[in-house]
Motif scaffolding. Structure first.
Motif: not given
Length: 297
Positions: A42-43, A78-79, A84-85, A132-135
């Protein structure tokens, strides 16, 4: 696709706690293409696009994530990429294909200041990079316009990977006394519970004549955690109560302030499963009943 053809399901993160269980519970719902990081990283957003376009799934199930909460504080890029991305790309590609997306989020989108359980419509206010990244991932999926189910869960554990259960069993075998935080409350949720209820919900979609209409009616955010609640200290005590350790350690309760971590964690992680039960007729077992099943020999 004719009624005799099985839909193709693209499953990410198959070696993770939830992905491992999903690879089993999704059997019978379609042809599962289960990929680990070597097949779908996923990165690598270009690879994400390429794999989705090659597989052409009717359904994407994405449990893969950057889940190291404290580590995320020192590697926010990275998170954000994984949480998110990458989900944004999966959602964009799903929209183009007319596919559906199942994604997993977290109780950490809330700040934990509410007096009571959180519902899906409560205001979000994450207190750490992970939350924050999950939101941001949730928001990207919703903005894409793809048909989706986002399941927020909490305190995930299982028999694989890195989690509180396995840490307690390892450390408990080495020490006579442990100190565990007692003023953070939530619902420890077995990875198998998450996968089983996901499959139950998806089976309902498969059972209707017009799944397009079903997804249009049901797309959105749902809370999916074990029933009940406890503290990390209570969770640890239950683990040792059910364990077969020859000598069980003493578990001392401490405040979170005595165990500082890089990431701030919410004091109240209780989230209501009522919407899941009302809409789909499913409700997770109590956390201690699930723990007993998980630890059964």
């Amino acid at each position: 696709m004719t009624s005799l053809e099985q839909p193709t399901i693209l499953l990410t993160g198959v070696n993770g706690q939830v992905g491992f269980e999903l690879a089993r519970t999704l059997q019978g719902l379609g042809k599962v293409v289960a990929l680990d990081r070597s097949g779908l990283d996923l990165a690598d957003l270009d690879q994400v696009r390429r794999v989705v376009r090659d597989v052409k799934p009717q359904l994407i199930v994405n449990p893969a994530a950057h889940t190291a909460v404290d580590k995320a504080e020192s590697e926010p890029d990275a998170a954000m990429r994984l949480n998110a991305e990458a989900p944004a790309v999966l959602a964009e590609e799903a929209k183009k294909l007319g596919a559906r997306l199942v994604h997993y989020s977290t109780d950490y989108v809330f700040d934990g200041a509410k007096d009571g359980v959180y519902v899906e419509t409560d205001e979000t206010s994450p207190q750490n990079v992970y939350g924050s990244s999950k939101l941001a991932g949730e928001q990207a999926i919703e903005a894409s316009g793809c048909a989706h189910l986002i399941f927020r869960t909490s305190w995930v554990y299982g028999v694989r990977g890195k989690n509180f259960l396995l840490t307690m069993l390892r450390v408990g075998a080495e020490r006579e006394e442990l100190s565990v935080v007692a003023d953070q409350i939530g619902a420890p949720t077995w990875s198998n519970t998450i996968a089983t209820l996901t499959a139950n919900v998806l089976a309902q979609a498969n059972a209707v004549p017009d799944s397009t209409e079903w997804w249009a009616q049901h797309s959105g955010v749902y809370h999916l955690t074990a029933g009940g609640a406890t503290s990390w200290h209570g969770f640890a005590e239950a683990i040792f109560e059910l364990s077969d350790l020859p000598k069980k350690p003493v578990v001392k309760p401490i405040p979170a302030s005595s165990y500082p971590t890089p990431a701030k964690r919410p004091a109240n992680s209780r989230i209501s499963n009522d919407k899941l039960a009302d809409v789909f007729g499913v409700r997770a077992p109590d956390w201690k009943d699930a723990l007993r099943l998980c630890m059964a020999k």
